[in-house]
Design an enzyme around this catalytic site. Structure first.
Site, short mmCIF file in Angstrom:
data_model
loop_
_atom_site.label_atom_id
_atom_site.label_comp_id
_atom_site.label_asym_id
_atom_site.label_seq_id
_atom_site.Cartn_x
_atom_site.Cartn_y
_atom_site.Cartn_z
N TRP A 192 -0.66 -3.12 10.68
CA TRP A 192 -0.09 -1.86 10.17
C TRP A 192 0.76 -2.14 8.93
O TRP A 192 0.82 -1.32 8.01
CB TRP A 192 0.76 -1.17 11.25
N LYS A 246 3.21 5.53 19.29
CA LYS A 246 2.21 5.33 20.34
C LYS A 246 2.73 5.77 21.72
O LYS A 246 3.87 5.49 22.08
CB LYS A 246 1.84 3.85 20.41
N ASP A 280 14.61 -7.21 19.21
CA ASP A 280 14.23 -6.32 20.30
C ASP A 280 14.63 -4.90 19.90
O ASP A 280 15.76 -4.69 19.45
CB ASP A 280 15.01 -6.76 21.56
C1 LIG Z 1 -0.03 -3.32 19.85
S1 LIG Z 1 1.09 -4.52 19.23
C2 LIG Z 1 1.33 -3.98 17.58
C3 LIG Z 1 0.16 -4.23 16.65
C4 LIG Z 1 0.47 -3.90 15.20
N1 LIG Z 1 0.59 -2.45 14.99
C5 LIG Z 1 -0.57 -4.41 14.25
O1 LIG Z 1 -1.32 -3.62 13.69
O2 LIG Z 1 -0.62 -5.64 14.04
C6 LIG Z 1 2.59 -4.06 20.05
C7 LIG Z 1 3.79 -4.90 19.70
O3 LIG Z 1 4.96 -4.35 20.33
C8 LIG Z 1 5.87 -5.42 20.48
N2 LIG Z 1 6.97 -5.08 21.39
C9 LIG Z 1 6.90 -4.73 22.69
N3 LIG Z 1 8.14 -4.53 23.20
C10 LIG Z 1 9.02 -4.74 22.18
C11 LIG Z 1 10.44 -4.67 22.08
N4 LIG Z 1 11.21 -4.35 23.13
N5 LIG Z 1 11.01 -4.92 20.89
C12 LIG Z 1 10.24 -5.26 19.81
N6 LIG Z 1 8.89 -5.35 19.85
C13 LIG Z 1 8.28 -5.10 21.02
C14 LIG Z 1 5.00 -6.53 21.03
O4 LIG Z 1 5.61 -7.79 20.85
C15 LIG Z 1 3.71 -6.35 20.21
O5 LIG Z 1 3.65 -7.25 19.15
#
Ligand SMILES: C[S@@+](CC[C@H](N)C(=O)[O-])C[C@H]1O[C@@H](n2cnc3c(N)ncnc32)[C@H](O)[C@@H]1O
Length: 208
Positions: free
Chosen positions: A52, A152, A88
């Protein structure tokens, strides 16, 4: 692996150098709804591995700025106006940090945040809803007046409630399922256009 190889967006992403097939979901949303424009400041929550970010950078051009945040390390991308933050999204003070990194409010908040799926549908749904609500909380603090958001969500009992709450913040909104989102996936995106509130962030230190 076999299923992946046959997937047209997976193959296209590999050919065109996008870090994720998800890149096409954002590209399709932007083509239809213009939620990002040249020169915009964009924050991407849950940005790893960076598909993204690549798409957002293509749209904002050299004058804009995109900030990618993830709890995991994001490997650097070549463009100078892509900033990366390992953080986070539940961390205290994240809104201030975003505003400081962007040197002002965001024109668009993106959230592709997703929990690690454990396979227990109700737990996965609840955790996704919580991440989406957190993204909305952040959006409320960092979005500029008339700003946009793409967040999302997963289908499930809480979807309608989150959608209704989020819709109150924007002039126009809808749920979106880009073609690149796998039909069998329960993911769906909330799109909000035209953030209604005036940007006001009392603790932010914004340089002149
Ligand atoms: C579906 S992936 C994103 C893909 C991205 N949009 C791309 O196109 O490359 C979802 C991401 O959310 C992150 N994530 C989940 N919980 C999180 C949190 N509490 N804080 C930060 N990132 C988080 C995960 O580490 C993961 O990399």
């Amino acid at each position: 692996m076999e299923k992946r190889r046959k997937d047209q967006y997976y193959r296209l992403a590999r050919i065109r150098g996008y870090r994720s097939r998800s890149a096409y979901k954002l590209q399709q949303a932007i083509r239809t709804y213009r939620l990002i424009s040249p020169g915009h400041k964009v924050v991407d929550l849950g940005a790893q591995p960076g598909g993204w970010l690549q798409v957002a950078r293509e749209v904002i051009g050299p004058e804009g700025l995109v900030l990618g945040i993830d709890i995991k390390q994001i490997a650097p991308l070549p463009a100078g106006n892509i900033r990366l933050l390992k953080m986070d999204v539940y961390a205290e003070g994240i809104a201030d940090r975003i505003i400081a990194e962007l040197n002002g409010p965001a024109d668009t908040v993106l959230s592709d945040l997703a929990p690690s799926i454990i396979g227990a549908w109700d737990v996965d749904h609840a955790r996704q809803v919580d991440l989406a609500r957190r993204a909305l909380e952040i959006a409320e603090k960092v979005l500029d007046h008339k700003g946009n958001a793409l967040i999302k969500l997963f289908h499930g009992p809480e979807l309608k409630k989150v959608q209704d709450d989020a819709a109150l913040l924007f002039e126009k909104s809808r749920l979106l399922k880009p073609k690149a989102s796998r039909p069998e996936s329960s993911e769906i995106y909330f799109l909000g256009l035209g953030f209604k509130a005036k940007w006001y962030h009392p603790t932010a230190k914004v340089a002149d």
